[in-house]
Scaffold this motif. Structure first.
Motif, PDB file in Angstrom:
ATOM      1  N   GLU A 145       0.870  -1.291   0.038  1.00 15.79           N
ATOM      2  CA  GLU A 145       0.124   0.026   0.007  1.00 15.79           C
ATOM      3  C   GLU A 145       0.919   1.330   0.014  1.00 15.79           C
ATOM      4  OE1 GLU A 145      -3.776   0.217   1.728  1.00 15.79           O
ATOM      5  OE2 GLU A 145      -3.137  -0.879   3.227  1.00 15.79           O
ATOM      6  N   ASN A 146       0.309   2.285  -0.402  1.00 18.71           N
ATOM      7  CA  ASN A 146       0.848   3.717  -0.243  1.00 18.71           C
ATOM      8  C   ASN A 146       1.521   3.903   1.205  1.00 18.71           C
ATOM      9  OD1 ASN A 146       0.707   6.747   0.287  1.00 18.71           O
ATOM     10  ND2 ASN A 146       1.071   6.570  -1.716  1.00 18.71           N
ATOM     11  N   ALA A 147       2.986   4.258   1.268  1.00 12.28           N
ATOM     12  CA  ALA A 147       3.418   4.465   2.489  1.00 12.28           C
ATOM     13  C   ALA A 147       2.795   5.657   3.536  1.00 12.28           C
ATOM     14  CB  ALA A 147       4.930   4.647   2.239  1.00 12.28           C
ATOM     15  N   PHE A 148       2.399   6.451   2.822  1.00 11.08           N
ATOM     16  CA  PHE A 148       1.702   7.683   3.698  1.00 11.08           C
ATOM     17  C   PHE A 148       0.428   7.334   4.138  1.00 11.08           C
ATOM     18  CE2 PHE A 148       4.853   9.788   0.766  1.00 11.08           C
ATOM     19  CZ  PHE A 148       5.296  10.965   1.451  1.00 11.08           C
ATOM     20  N   LYS A 149      -0.481   6.420   3.292  1.00  7.76           N
ATOM     21  CA  LYS A 149      -1.510   6.067   3.698  1.00  7.76           C
ATOM     22  C   LYS A 149      -1.422   5.425   5.019  1.00  7.76           C
ATOM     23  CE  LYS A 149      -5.694   3.608   1.950  1.00  7.76           C
ATOM     24  NZ  LYS A 149      -5.581   2.373   2.877  1.00  7.76           N
ATOM     25  N   VAL A 150      -0.602   4.019   4.703  1.00  3.69           N
ATOM     26  CA  VAL A 150      -0.276   3.119   5.960  1.00  3.69           C
ATOM     27  C   VAL A 150      -0.011   3.866   7.049  1.00  3.69           C
ATOM     28  CG1 VAL A 150       1.449   1.519   6.769  1.00  3.69           C
ATOM     29  CG2 VAL A 150       0.521   1.652   4.297  1.00  3.69           C
ATOM     30  N   GLN A 151       0.942   4.973   7.129  1.00  2.00           N
ATOM     31  CA  GLN A 151       1.277   5.650   8.402  1.00  2.00           C
ATOM     32  C   GLN A 151       0.077   6.561   8.942  1.00  2.00           C
ATOM     33  OE1 GLN A 151       5.006   8.031   8.388  1.00  2.00           O
ATOM     34  NE2 GLN A 151       4.955   8.182  10.697  1.00  2.00           N
ATOM     35  N   TRP A 152      -0.642   7.157   8.046  1.00  2.00           N
ATOM     36  CA  TRP A 152      -1.736   7.979   8.444  1.00  2.00           C
ATOM     37  C   TRP A 152      -2.785   7.048   9.254  1.00  2.00           C
ATOM     38  CZ3 TRP A 152      -4.135  12.347   9.285  1.00  2.00           C
ATOM     39  CH2 TRP A 152      -3.413  13.603   8.801  1.00  2.00           C
TER      40      TRP A 152
END
Length: 382
Positions: free
Chosen positions: A327-334
C-alpha cells in the motif's frame, strides 16, 4: 459511522496534495473509512487550510472535499476537528503547531518538525505537557523495498551488519526549459531549503529503525548550481545545499555512507538504493524492490583488469518476493496515526523522534561548516 474532522494545513503543495490528501485521506474515505478494533468505522472529514482561497476552492472541488478555510483559529475552535496536520514550509510550521497544541488538538506533521533542534524539542515538550497524541511523517519505513529489507534483516540472513551504502537523488532541472520538478524554496536556505535539512531526517529514522542509532556524523556538502529559475520564470540565486556526502557511525559499530544529491544523473534501478553488507550476506533495497546475495551464493571475485570479467555479478542476486499487500506508505502511516488517536494503538514516530532527525541535520551542517566529526548525544524531554 463516526466522523472526525482533520485540519490539513499546507496541502496545496505537491506533496500535501498528492500523498497526504489524495493518496491517504481521500483514499481512506473511498474505501469506506477506517475500521477500528471494536468494529466501528471512522470517516475522516478533512478541512483544507491555507492562505490562497482560489487554490483551496479548486483543490476541494477536485478531491470532493466539502470544507476549506483560510482561518486557522476558526478551524482550531471547532470541536469536531480533533486532529491538526501540517505540511507547510518548515520555516512557518512551528507557530501553527504551537497554536494547535494550545487548542488541545492531536498533531501530525510532515518532516522536519521544525527548522531547528531547539524548536523541535520545545514542540515535543509542549505536546507532552498538553497530553495529546503527536507524530511525524516517517514514510520511508513503509515503502515496499524497505519493508522487505526489514524482513531480511529480521531473518538473520545477513549476519552481523558491517556497512550500509546509500545513493539517493536525481537531476533537478534548473529551468526554464524544462521547468524544475522541485519548488524553488528548496534551494533557498532562508526559506528552509537545502538537501541536508530535507533528507537527513529521513536517513536518521531509516538508519535507527533498521540498523542502529546514529552516534556521529561527518558531512560535506555543496551548492552546486549557483542559479535557478523559479515558478514565475525569474532567475534567483541558490543559497542552500543541493548535494551532501555523509558518513554515519552507528550504534553497534556499523558504518553508513549516504550520498544525497539533486545534481546527479541516475544509473541504478531506483532513485533510492541502500546496499547493506553483512558477515553472512548482502542486500540491496530500493523504494519497491529488494535483492539479496547469501554467503553461499557469493561469487569468488578475483582482481584482474587484463581480461574481461568472467563473472556477471548482477546475475547472482535473488529478488525478495512480496508477501504482503503493498500500500501507499503515507496512507499506511496515516492509518497508524488515526488508530493511535482513536484507540491508543502504538505509534513510535513521535515529536521526540522527529527532533532526532533535526538534530542529525544540524550536526551534518555543523560538520560541513567546521570540517569535523560531530557526536550526537541522546535526546530526552526531561
Amino acid at each position: 459511522m463516526r466522523k472526525i474532522g482533520i485540519i490539513m494545513n499546507g496541502v496545496t503543495g505537491r506533496m500535501g496534495t498528492n500523498q497526504h490528501l489524495g493518496r491517504s485521506i481521500v483514499a481512506i474515505r473511498k474505501q469506506g473509512g477506517l475500521r477500528l478494533r471494536d468494529q466501528t468505522t471512522v470517516m475522516p472529514e478533512p478541512v483544507l487550510l491555507g492562505r490562497n482561497e482560489e487554490k483551496l476552492q479548486a483543490l476541494a472541488g477536485a478531491w470532493g472535499v466539502d470544507r476549506w478555510s483560510t482561518n486557522l483559529d476558526a478551524c482550531l475552535a471547532d470541536r469536531e476537528n480533533i486532529i491538526y496536520f501540517d505540511a507547510q514550509l518548515t520555516q512557518v510550521r512551528a507557530e501553527s503547531v504551537h497554536a494547535a497544541l494550545k487548542a488541545q488538538k492531536h498533531v501530525y506533521c510532515e518532516k522536519p518538525l521544525a527548522a531547528t533542534l531547539q524548536e523541535s524539542l520545545e514542540l515535543a515538550r509542549e505536546a507532552k505537557k498538553a497530553g495529546v497524541k503527536n507524530g511525524v511523517v516517517q514514510d520511508k519505513l513503509f515503502l515496499p523495498g524497505i519493508l522487505k529489507l526489514k524482513q531480511v534483516l529480521a531473518s538473520g540472513l545477513l549476519g552481523k551488519v558491517l556497512s550500509v551504502r546509500g545513493e539517493f537523488g536525481y537531476w533537478v532541472f534548473e529551468g526554464p526549459v524544462p521547468p524544475a520538478q522541485r519548488p524553488s524554496w528548496n534551494y533557498r536556505k532562508e526559506e528552509g531549503g537545502g538537501i541536508i535539512l530535507d533528507m537527513f531526517p529521513h536517513w536518521q529514522y531509516v538508519l535507527a529503525n533498521l540498523f542502529g542509532q546514529v552516534k556521529a556524523v561527518s558531512c560535506t556538502a555543496r551548492t552546486t548550481i549557483p542559479q535557478r529559475v523559479d515558478e514565475a520564470g525569474k532567475t534567483y540565486i541558490c543559497t542552500a545545499d543541493d548535494a551532501a556526502y555523509a558518513t554515519f557511525e552507528l550504534e553497534g559499530g556499523a558504518i553508513a555512507h549516504i550520498n544525497s544529491s539533486w545534481v546527479t544523473r541516475v544509473n541504478r534501478d531506483e532513485l533510492l538504493e541502500l546496499h547493506v553488507d553483512g558477515t553472512n550476506g548482502s542486500a540491496v533495497a530500493g523504494l519497491r524492490e529488494c535483492k539479496v546475495q547469501p554467503r553461499v551464493a557469493t561469487p569468488k571475485a578475483v582482481w584482474n583488469p587484463d581480461i574481461p570479467n568472467p563473472i556477471h555479478f548482477l546475475d547472482s542476486w535473488q529478488t525478495i518476493p512480496a508477501t504482503i499487500t503493498e500500500e501507499n506508505a503515507f496512507k499506511v502511516q496515516w492509518e497508524m496515526f488515526l488508530r493511535h488517536v482513536l484507540e491508543d494503538a502504538p505509534f513510535p514516530h513521535t515529536f521526540l523522534e522527529a527532533a532526532k532527525g533535526v538534530q542529525l541535520a544540524e550536526a551534518g551542517m555543523r560538520s560541513w561548516s567546521e570540517r569535523l566529526w560531530i557526536d550526537l548525544p541522546e535526546l530526552a524531554l526531561d
